[in-house]
Design a protein around this motif. Sequence first.
Motif, PDB file in Angstrom:
ATOM      1  N   GLN A  46      -8.470  -0.550  -1.039  1.00  0.00           N
ATOM      2  CA  GLN A  46      -7.459  -1.176  -1.891  1.00  0.00           C
ATOM      3  C   GLN A  46      -6.909  -2.406  -1.179  1.00  0.00           C
ATOM      4  O   GLN A  46      -6.636  -2.372   0.019  1.00  0.00           O
ATOM      5  CB  GLN A  46      -6.323  -0.201  -2.172  1.00  0.00           C
ATOM      6  CG  GLN A  46      -5.240  -0.779  -3.043  1.00  0.00           C
ATOM      7  CD  GLN A  46      -4.079   0.194  -3.243  1.00  0.00           C
ATOM      8  OE1 GLN A  46      -3.970   1.211  -2.574  1.00  0.00           O
ATOM      9  NE2 GLN A  46      -3.203  -0.136  -4.160  1.00  0.00           N
ATOM     10  N   TYR A  88      -3.470  -7.092   2.442  1.00  0.00           N
ATOM     11  CA  TYR A  88      -3.663  -5.918   3.294  1.00  0.00           C
ATOM     12  C   TYR A  88      -4.819  -5.132   2.690  1.00  0.00           C
ATOM     13  O   TYR A  88      -4.717  -4.643   1.559  1.00  0.00           O
ATOM     14  CB  TYR A  88      -2.386  -5.095   3.351  1.00  0.00           C
ATOM     15  CG  TYR A  88      -2.466  -3.854   4.194  1.00  0.00           C
ATOM     16  CD1 TYR A  88      -2.892  -3.910   5.515  1.00  0.00           C
ATOM     17  CD2 TYR A  88      -2.094  -2.621   3.680  1.00  0.00           C
ATOM     18  CE1 TYR A  88      -2.948  -2.774   6.297  1.00  0.00           C
ATOM     19  CE2 TYR A  88      -2.135  -1.482   4.456  1.00  0.00           C
ATOM     20  CZ  TYR A  88      -2.573  -1.557   5.761  1.00  0.00           C
ATOM     21  OH  TYR A  88      -2.633  -0.429   6.540  1.00  0.00           O
ATOM     22  N   ASP A  89      -5.914  -5.053   3.422  1.00  0.00           N
ATOM     23  CA  ASP A  89      -7.121  -4.382   2.955  1.00  0.00           C
ATOM     24  C   ASP A  89      -7.215  -3.037   3.654  1.00  0.00           C
ATOM     25  O   ASP A  89      -7.471  -2.959   4.847  1.00  0.00           O
ATOM     26  CB  ASP A  89      -8.337  -5.257   3.276  1.00  0.00           C
ATOM     27  CG  ASP A  89      -9.624  -4.728   2.695  1.00  0.00           C
ATOM     28  OD1 ASP A  89      -9.615  -3.662   2.033  1.00  0.00           O
ATOM     29  OD2 ASP A  89     -10.666  -5.389   2.893  1.00  0.00           O
ATOM     30  N   CYS A  90      -6.975  -1.962   2.892  1.00  0.00           N
ATOM     31  CA  CYS A  90      -6.955  -0.628   3.496  1.00  0.00           C
ATOM     32  C   CYS A  90      -7.449   0.408   2.492  1.00  0.00           C
ATOM     33  O   CYS A  90      -6.982   0.442   1.349  1.00  0.00           O
ATOM     34  CB  CYS A  90      -5.539  -0.285   3.933  1.00  0.00           C
ATOM     35  SG  CYS A  90      -5.425   1.262   4.850  1.00  0.00           S
ATOM     36  N   GLY A  91      -8.367   1.228   2.920  1.00  0.00           N
ATOM     37  CA  GLY A  91      -8.847   2.324   2.087  1.00  0.00           C
ATOM     38  C   GLY A  91      -9.451   1.878   0.768  1.00  0.00           C
ATOM     39  O   GLY A  91      -9.314   2.568  -0.237  1.00  0.00           O
ATOM     40  N   SER A 127       0.846  -1.185   0.000  1.00  0.00           N
ATOM     41  CA  SER A 127       0.000   0.000   0.000  1.00  0.00           C
ATOM     42  C   SER A 127       0.885   1.240   0.000  1.00  0.00           C
ATOM     43  O   SER A 127       1.989   1.235   0.539  1.00  0.00           O
ATOM     44  CB  SER A 127      -0.919   0.005   1.216  1.00  0.00           C
ATOM     45  OG  SER A 127      -0.157   0.163   2.383  1.00  0.00           O
ATOM     46  N   ASP A 128       0.383   2.272  -0.596  1.00  0.00           N
ATOM     47  CA  ASP A 128       1.114   3.528  -0.649  1.00  0.00           C
ATOM     48  C   ASP A 128       0.544   4.495   0.366  1.00  0.00           C
ATOM     49  O   ASP A 128      -0.401   5.219   0.079  1.00  0.00           O
ATOM     50  CB  ASP A 128       1.060   4.133  -2.059  1.00  0.00           C
ATOM     51  CG  ASP A 128       1.789   3.285  -3.078  1.00  0.00           C
ATOM     52  OD1 ASP A 128       2.791   2.651  -2.703  1.00  0.00           O
ATOM     53  OD2 ASP A 128       1.351   3.257  -4.243  1.00  0.00           O
ATOM     54  N   GLY A 129       1.096   4.470   1.566  1.00  0.00           N
ATOM     55  CA  GLY A 129       0.723   5.447   2.570  1.00  0.00           C
ATOM     56  C   GLY A 129      -0.598   5.218   3.265  1.00  0.00           C
ATOM     57  O   GLY A 129      -1.088   6.105   3.933  1.00  0.00           O
ATOM     58  N   CYS A 130      -1.180   4.058   3.145  1.00  0.00           N
ATOM     59  CA  CYS A 130      -2.439   3.790   3.819  1.00  0.00           C
ATOM     60  C   CYS A 130      -2.162   3.444   5.281  1.00  0.00           C
ATOM     61  O   CYS A 130      -1.279   2.649   5.582  1.00  0.00           O
ATOM     62  CB  CYS A 130      -3.167   2.630   3.130  1.00  0.00           C
ATOM     63  SG  CYS A 130      -4.841   2.413   3.752  1.00  0.00           S
ATOM     64  N   ALA A 131      -2.895   4.081   6.184  1.00  0.00           N
ATOM     65  CA  ALA A 131      -2.743   3.789   7.608  1.00  0.00           C
ATOM     66  C   ALA A 131      -4.020   3.147   8.101  1.00  0.00           C
ATOM     67  O   ALA A 131      -5.111   3.610   7.791  1.00  0.00           O
ATOM     68  CB  ALA A 131      -2.461   5.071   8.383  1.00  0.00           C
ATOM     69  N   THR A 136      -3.789  -5.063  -1.211  1.00  0.00           N
ATOM     70  CA  THR A 136      -2.446  -5.338  -1.707  1.00  0.00           C
ATOM     71  C   THR A 136      -1.960  -6.640  -1.085  1.00  0.00           C
ATOM     72  O   THR A 136      -2.583  -7.179  -0.183  1.00  0.00           O
ATOM     73  CB  THR A 136      -1.482  -4.184  -1.349  1.00  0.00           C
ATOM     74  OG1 THR A 136      -1.498  -3.994   0.079  1.00  0.00           O
ATOM     75  CG2 THR A 136      -1.898  -2.884  -2.028  1.00  0.00           C
ATOM     76  N   GLY A 173      -6.497  -0.226   8.320  1.00  0.00           N
ATOM     77  CA  GLY A 173      -6.804  -1.390   7.512  1.00  0.00           C
ATOM     78  C   GLY A 173      -6.596  -2.685   8.278  1.00  0.00           C
ATOM     79  O   GLY A 173      -6.307  -2.697   9.471  1.00  0.00           O
TER      80      GLY A 173
END
Length: 137
Positions: A111, A106-109, A79-83, A113, A85
């Motif tokens: 998205q 990794y499920d965040c925002g 992830s690019d910068g997701c906090a 990954t 998740g």
Amino acid sequence: MPRWASALPLCLVAAAAIAGCGSPVDLSNLTQVQMSSSQALPPPYGSAQAVLTSATSLATFRKAMSSDGIGLSGTTTSSDGCAGGTEYTIVLVRSGGKGSTTLNAYDCGGQITGNMTGNVAGFLDYVRPLLVATPSG
């Protein structure tokens, strides 16, 4: 133009599509599936785990992986910068001297990954209800 030259672009597109699908995950001799998730932010914080060992639960797991086309990616995306998740880890344990395989997502925002390919969101919909919360501390 030679006949094969007109088919070349189609072949390249097909090869790229196949490469993007990742490699199949070896489910032979599967004896155990260890699953866990952890969520750091936002509250509620927590983790959950599950272990599948029965013939029925392993067969259902294989079916879910197959129907969602889950494969192992050649590279892991991040992830690019997701906090926050939720991080999912799935370890496939096999008998017969075959090594284990670790899948992660990794499920965040909105998205997802990790190192899985296929319908990962659909597969996580299968995994989530199996996970049982573990006490913190």
